[in-house]
Design an enzyme around this catalytic site. Structure first.
Site, PDB file in Angstrom:
ATOM      1  N   THR A  26       0.839  -1.194   0.000  1.00 20.81           N
ATOM      2  CA  THR A  26       0.000   0.000   0.000  1.00 20.81           C
ATOM      3  C   THR A  26       0.877   1.249   0.000  1.00 20.81           C
ATOM      4  OG1 THR A  26      -0.185   0.103   2.428  1.00 20.81           O
ATOM      5  CG2 THR A  26      -1.829  -1.220   1.231  1.00 20.81           C
ATOM      6  N   GLY A  27       0.360   2.318  -0.603  1.00 23.95           N
ATOM      7  CA  GLY A  27       1.109   3.567  -0.656  1.00 23.95           C
ATOM      8  C   GLY A  27       2.448   3.389  -1.346  1.00 23.95           C
ATOM      9  N   SER A  28       2.431   2.738  -2.527  1.00 25.88           N
ATOM     10  CA  SER A  28       3.700   2.341  -3.148  1.00 25.88           C
ATOM     11  C   SER A  28       4.017   3.096  -4.431  1.00 25.88           C
ATOM     12  CB  SER A  28       3.702   0.833  -3.417  1.00 25.88           C
ATOM     13  OG  SER A  28       2.528   0.400  -4.068  1.00 25.88           O
ATOM     14  N   THR A  29       3.494   4.299  -4.574  1.00 30.55           N
ATOM     15  CA  THR A  29       3.807   5.080  -5.780  1.00 30.55           C
ATOM     16  C   THR A  29       5.078   5.898  -5.640  1.00 30.55           C
ATOM     17  OG1 THR A  29       2.407   6.921  -5.050  1.00 30.55           O
ATOM     18  CG2 THR A  29       1.369   5.237  -6.451  1.00 30.55           C
ATOM     19  N   SER A  58       7.785   2.698  12.703  1.00 33.81           N
ATOM     20  CA  SER A  58       8.789   3.758  12.755  1.00 33.81           C
ATOM     21  C   SER A  58       9.444   3.781  14.122  1.00 33.81           C
ATOM     22  CB  SER A  58       8.105   5.112  12.491  1.00 33.81           C
ATOM     23  OG  SER A  58       8.933   6.195  12.838  1.00 33.81           O
ATOM     24  N   GLY A  93       8.723   6.831  -2.693  1.00 39.15           N
ATOM     25  CA  GLY A  93       9.395   6.683  -1.421  1.00 39.15           C
ATOM     26  C   GLY A  93       9.643   5.245  -0.991  1.00 39.15           C
ATOM     27  N   ILE A  94       9.456   4.975   0.285  1.00 38.31           N
ATOM     28  CA  ILE A  94       9.708   3.650   0.846  1.00 38.31           C
ATOM     29  C   ILE A  94       8.821   2.612   0.177  1.00 38.31           C
ATOM     30  CG2 ILE A  94       9.533   2.249   2.931  1.00 38.31           C
ATOM     31  CD1 ILE A  94      10.312   4.740   4.545  1.00 38.31           C
ATOM     32  N   GLY A  95       7.570   2.953  -0.066  1.00 40.32           N
ATOM     33  CA  GLY A  95       6.646   1.998  -0.672  1.00 40.32           C
ATOM     34  C   GLY A  95       7.097   1.548  -2.047  1.00 40.32           C
ATOM     35  N   TYR A 132       1.403  11.351  15.041  1.00 48.09           N
ATOM     36  CA  TYR A 132       2.049  10.357  14.179  1.00 48.09           C
ATOM     37  C   TYR A 132       2.638   9.233  15.025  1.00 48.09           C
ATOM     38  CZ  TYR A 132       5.651   8.328  11.138  1.00 48.09           C
ATOM     39  OH  TYR A 132       6.450   7.461  10.428  1.00 48.09           O
TER      40      TYR A 132
END
Length: 265
Positions: free
Chosen positions: A13-16, A142, A18-20, A155
């Site tokens: 998820t959220g892989s467009t 994190s 950065g880390i993803g 966060y």
């Protein structure tokens, strides 16, 4: 160590970016069929193109555009990808705000995006993994789960919650052949983090100087004394997705550069 994930499907998820995106790329290079997720088709298709270029021998990626922070978006994603062997709950948002200025809406939004989205997808995919007797669920947490930053406790709260979520679902999957783990990423070099760094240090500094100033002034306990690269987080994720990590479950594994000043999380 050569990790072969051929025949496995992975959702990040959220892989467009950065880390993803780094995780998606590393999984694809190990042979997995990877579903790339983001909110908009344009961003997802752009990331899929980058993935194809970075891992040309990998199975064709799945373009999974859906806002998984909503129940409707999660349902859309399940329609595109009814089953997966590897679920990496990477989606997350962060930002700074004085503790007493964090509103009710802020608290809700951070919980819904950073925690509830991951819970919802785990609830959807874990039963199938357990029936098949194999699977991997991971949560990208994190160092802020353990060392909560004063400038973004909303966060930190969500990342602490992921430790409990991960441990709890690991117990649910006990004896099934499915492993569930958290990866505690330390301060990592992404575009979003560059923006964050410049919120805290002089914007006129060149990036290398700004990074050093940030680590020195705001993350002095880092033993690396540099930001971690996204690929370094991805290496841990790929390992946990593999058969080499078959006895590792219910854990919180640190890729934090020694930032957390403790032997255990």
């Amino acid at each position: 160590m050569r990790i072969d994930l051929a025949g496995r499907t992975a959702l990040v998820t959220g892989s467009t970016q950065g880390i993803g995106l780094a995780i998606a790329t590393a999984l694809a290079r190990s042979g997995a069929r990877v579903a790339v997720n983001g909110r908009t088709p344009d961003r997802v298709e752009a990331a899929v193109a980058r993935l194809r270029a970075a891992a040309p021998d990998a199975p064709e990626p799945v373009a999974a555009a859906a806002d998984v922070a909503t129940a409707e978006g999660a349902d859309r994603l399940l329609g595109l990808l009814p089953e997966t062997d590897i679920l990496v709950n990477n989606l997350g948002i962060f930002g700074t705000r004085p503790a007493l200025e964090i509103t009710d809406d802020d608290w809700r939004r951070y919980f819904e995006v950073n925690v509830l989205a991951a819970v919802r997808l785990t609830r959807a995919y874990l039963p199938g993994m357990m029936r098949r007797g194999t699977g991997r669920v991971q949560y990208i947490a994190s160092d802020s789960a353990v060392v909560v930053p004063a400038e973004m406790i909303h966060y930190g709260m969500t990342k602490t919650a992921l430790l409990a979520v991960s441990r709890g679902f690991a117990k649910e999957a006990a004896g099934s052949g499915v492993t569930v783990n958290c990866v505690l990423a330390g301060p990592t070099h992404t575009g979003g983090v560059e923006d964050f760094v410049y919120q805290l240090v002089d914007r006129d500094l060149p990036w290398e100087e700004a990074q050093r100033a940030f680590m020195r002034e705001h993350r002095p306990q880092s033993l690396l004394q540099r930001l971690i690269e996204p690929e370094e987080i991805a290496h841990m994720v790929v390992y946990l997705a593999s058969g080499f990590a078959s006895a590792t479950t219910g854990g919180a594994l640190r890729v934090d550069g020694g930032y957390v000043d403790s032997i255990l999380p």
